[in-house]
Design an enzyme around this catalytic site. Structure first.
Site, PDB file in Angstrom:
ATOM      1  CB  CYS A  12      -0.911   0.000   1.230  1.00 32.53           C
ATOM      2  SG  CYS A  12      -0.020   0.192   2.789  1.00 32.53           S
ATOM      3  CG  HIS A  41       3.384  -5.841  11.431  1.00 30.30           C
ATOM      4  ND1 HIS A  41       2.218  -5.520  12.078  1.00 30.30           N
ATOM      5  CD2 HIS A  41       4.366  -5.699  12.362  1.00 30.30           C
ATOM      6  CE1 HIS A  41       2.485  -5.200  13.330  1.00 30.30           C
ATOM      7  NE2 HIS A  41       3.779  -5.305  13.517  1.00 30.30           N
ATOM      8  CG  HIS A 130      -1.749  -3.342  15.337  1.00 32.31           C
ATOM      9  ND1 HIS A 130      -1.189  -2.203  14.802  1.00 32.31           N
ATOM     10  CD2 HIS A 130      -1.643  -4.292  14.371  1.00 32.31           C
ATOM     11  CE1 HIS A 130      -0.769  -2.452  13.577  1.00 32.31           C
ATOM     12  NE2 HIS A 130      -1.023  -3.719  13.298  1.00 32.31           N
ATOM     13  CD  GLU A 132      -3.126   1.857  12.713  1.00 35.76           C
ATOM     14  OE1 GLU A 132      -4.289   2.294  12.849  1.00 35.76           O
ATOM     15  OE2 GLU A 132      -2.779   1.117  11.763  1.00 35.76           O
ATOM     16  CB  THR A 169      -5.341   2.652   9.376  1.00 33.33           C
ATOM     17  OG1 THR A 169      -4.286   1.721   9.633  1.00 33.33           O
ATOM     18  CG2 THR A 169      -5.003   3.999   9.997  1.00 33.33           C
ATOM     19  CB  CYS A 197      -6.156   2.729   5.243  1.00 27.97           C
ATOM     20  SG  CYS A 197      -5.155   2.662   3.759  1.00 27.97           S
ATOM     21  CB  SER A 225       0.490  -8.555   8.408  1.00 28.70           C
ATOM     22  OG  SER A 225      -0.331  -7.699   7.633  1.00 28.70           O
ATOM     23  CB  SER A 269       3.542  -5.513   5.082  1.00 32.38           C
ATOM     24  OG  SER A 269       2.913  -4.500   5.821  1.00 32.38           O
TER      25      SER A 269
END
Length: 286
Positions: A12, A41, A130, A132, A169, A197, A225, A269
């Protein structure tokens, strides 16, 4: 036998940007170079960056003062971002920071700060373990975290408090729609921010469409991931013959016996060469 790729899959915008940042640093900087944890990840990506001269510095080592960073060293902050405490430590260490945090992550963080300044209580939907999520909520105060609609329903919201709801996201778009419907019907004092996202949504929708039209689906992504695991979850819902693998070594050729249409998708990823290796293994042995 036919191999069909999802219409949207693989790297991405945020992941590609983080990797490009690392390559640019490798080409232009001579100082000692570090990446903060897994810059994305995927263990294959991290290994390739280590081969370029990067070392990995872990957040817990920074927080426990067990790192080897020296003034002038270079640290690339991963695509997921990091916590406020770690950002502060990096500044104190007087290192050179290249912040490769995805723009979608930093946008949610900015909204959190804006809503906190208004006096609103923050609700966050996502995986509290996570990186994030840990990073974003560290900029708030007393953030309420729920992993899904069930936890939210069992929570203790107060009709007299103004809330602002944010999400990870990579959260499942369909599950978020259920949460949004529930809140709009029952809790008008919750302001909802849909900042999942766009690339995540496209990949989730493409995985769903693929799963409905093939005999078997291979989802390629690291076991750590979040977005890869969500692609697997979505695919499995529509096609029981769905498998999450990290690379070609995890492919079991018995999966493909009698299967004519083989679908492949990949997490945000996942490098292209890993996908190609898997396709080659399937073609060479089926």
């Amino acid at each position: 036998m036919e191999i069909i790729r999802a219409k949207k899959m693989g790297f991405c915008f945020g992941v590609r940007g983080a990797i490009r940042t690392c390559h640019r640093v490798s080409e232009t900087e001579n100082n000692k170079k570090y990446i903060l944890g897994m810059v994305v990840h995927n263990k294959h990506v991290v290994k390739s960056l280590e081969e370029l001269g990067f070392s990995v510095v872990e957040e817990r080592d920074l927080l426990e003062n067990k790192d080897n960073l020296k003034p002038g060293d270079i640290v690339v902050v991963r695509a997921h971002g990091t916590t406020k405490a770690v950002y502060d430590i990096l500044k104190e260490r007087d290192v050179i920071i290249y912040d490769a945090a995805c723009i979608f992550v930093t946008k949610i963080r900015d909204i959190l700060l804006e809503e906190k300044a208004k006096g609103n209580r923050i609700i966050f939907i996502g995986d509290k373990e996570h990186p994030e999520v840990k990073g974003i909520i560290s900029f708030g105060e007393n953030v309420i975290i729920y992993k899904d609609l069930e936890e939210l329903k069992n929570g203790e919201l107060d009709s007299n408090i103004n809330y602002s709801l944010l999400t990870q996201t990579t959260y499942n778009k369909d599950k978020f729609a259920e949460i949004k419907e529930y809140l709009e019907s029952n809790w008008p004092n919750v302001q909802i921010f849909d900042r999942i996202c766009g690339a995540t949504y496209e990949r989730q929708k493409a995985a769903e469409d693929l799963a409905k039209n093939v005999d078997i689906v291979i989802i390629v992504g690291d076991k750590n991931s979040s977005n890869s695991k969500k692609l697997f979850e979505i695919s499995k819902k529509h096609n029981e013959n769905s498998y999450l693998v990290q690379d070609e070594t995890e492919i079991d050729l018995s999966w493909f016996k009698g299967q004519e249409r083989i679908g492949i998708t990949a997490g945000a990823s996942t490098p292209e060469d890993i996908i190609i290796n898997i396709e080659n293994k399937i073609r060479g042995n089926c």
